[in-house]
Motif scaffolding. Structure first.
Motif, PDB file in Angstrom:
ATOM      1  N   GLU A   1      -4.751  -7.832  -2.198  1.00 33.35           N
ATOM      2  CA  GLU A   1      -3.590  -8.097  -1.456  1.00 33.35           C
ATOM      3  C   GLU A   1      -3.059  -9.636  -1.432  1.00 33.35           C
TER       4      GLU A   1
ATOM      5  N   SER B   1      -5.834   1.723  -8.034  1.00 33.14           N
ATOM      6  CA  SER B   1      -5.115   0.049  -7.965  1.00 33.14           C
ATOM      7  C   SER B   1      -6.146  -1.208  -7.376  1.00 33.14           C
TER       8      SER B   1
ATOM      9  N   ALA C   1       0.712  -1.149   0.087  1.00 36.55           N
ATOM     10  CA  ALA C   1      -0.296   0.154   0.021  1.00 36.55           C
ATOM     11  C   ALA C   1       0.694   1.364  -0.211  1.00 36.55           C
TER      12      ALA C   1
END
Length: 210
Positions: A198, A194, A174
Motif C-alpha cells: 500500500e 493482489s 482495498a
C-alpha cells in the motif's frame, strides 16, 4: 453540529453538572460526566476555596445523525455547501452528499472522499462507543466507479485470456481491488491476485493455465 465535551464549574458537583447541561441543552441521561476537581471549602471560611469542575461528554444518540452532523461541520469549515442524506442499513450507514460543489469532495480516484469517509468513521466510533461502518458517496460516484471497475476487469480478463499474458492493473484501494476480484471470481479463464505494498497495491490478472 457535532457537540463537543465541555467543562463546567459550580459550588457543588451537582451544580456544575446542571450548569453544563444547561449550556449543552441536554438531559442528564444523554451525557457522561467526569469529575475533574471536587469542591473544597475555604480555609477557616476565608481563603483557599475551590469550585467543583466537571467534564461533560455528550453521548452519541445514533451514528447516522452523528455522521451527518460531523460531515456538515467539516464541510462548513471548508466553505463547501452541500446537501447530506443518510440511510441506515443492517450493518452500515450510507451517507450521500449532493450539491453543485459536491464534486470537489471526490478527488483523484476518490482519494478525498475516502479520506473523509475514514475521518467520519473514526469520529463516530469514538463518540458512539462502538465501531461504525459509514459509507460516504457523492452523487452516486461509488456506484459509477464500481461499474467502471467491473467493465475494466472483464476487458482485462479477456485480454489476458487471448494473449496468454498477465495484465497488471493500476494501484487501487482495498475496496476497489475487492470489486475486481469479485467480478472475476467465476471467470474460469483467469485468476486474480493482489501484489505490492500500500498505497501501490494492485490487482494482477493471469490467464488460467490448462
Amino acid at each position: 453540529m457535532v457537540m463537543k465535551a465541555i467543562e463546567a464549574r459550580g459550588k457543588t458537583v451537582e451544580e456544575a453538572i446542571e450548569t453544563g447541561l444547561n449550556e449543552l441543552g441536554l438531559p442528564r441521561d444523554r451525557v457522561d460526566v467526569e469529575v475533574i476537581e471536587a469542591p473544597a471549602k475555604p480555609l477557616f471560611g476565608l481563603i483557599g476555596g475551590k469550585e467543583a469542575v466537571v467534564k461533560i461528554v455528550p453521548r452519541c444518540e445514533d451514528k447516522d445523525r452523528f455522521a451527518m452532523d460531523f460531515i456538515e461541520e467539516v464541510l462548513g469549515a471548508m466553505g463547501v455547501k452541500v446537501t447530506i442524506k443518510a440511510s441506515a442499513g443492517e450493518d452500515s450507514i450510507a451517507v450521500d452528499i449532493e450539491g453543485e460543489e459536491a464534486a470537489l469532495l471526490i478527488g483523484r480516484r476518490g482519494q478525498t472522499l475516502d479520506a473523509l469517509q475514514y475521518l467520519v468513521n473514526v469520529a463516530a466510533s469514538r463518540a458512539c462507543g462502538e465501531k461504525a461502518r459509514i459509507i460516504l458517496d457523492v452523487e452516486g460516484y461509488r456506484k459509477r466507479r464500481a461499474r467502471s471497475l467491473e467493465r475494466l476487469a472483464e476487458q482485462m480478463a479477456d485480454r489476458a485470456a487471448r494473449t496468454g499474458r498477465r495484465v497488471v492493473l493500476e494501484p487501487m484501494t482495498a475496496h476497489e481491488r475487492k470489486i475486481v476480484h469479485m467480478t472475476l471470481q467465476s471467470n474460469s479463464r483467469v485468476t486474480t491476485a493482489s501484489e505490492g505494498e500500500e498505497p501501490y497495491r494492485r490487482v494482477v490478472i493471469s490467464p488460467e493455465m490448462s
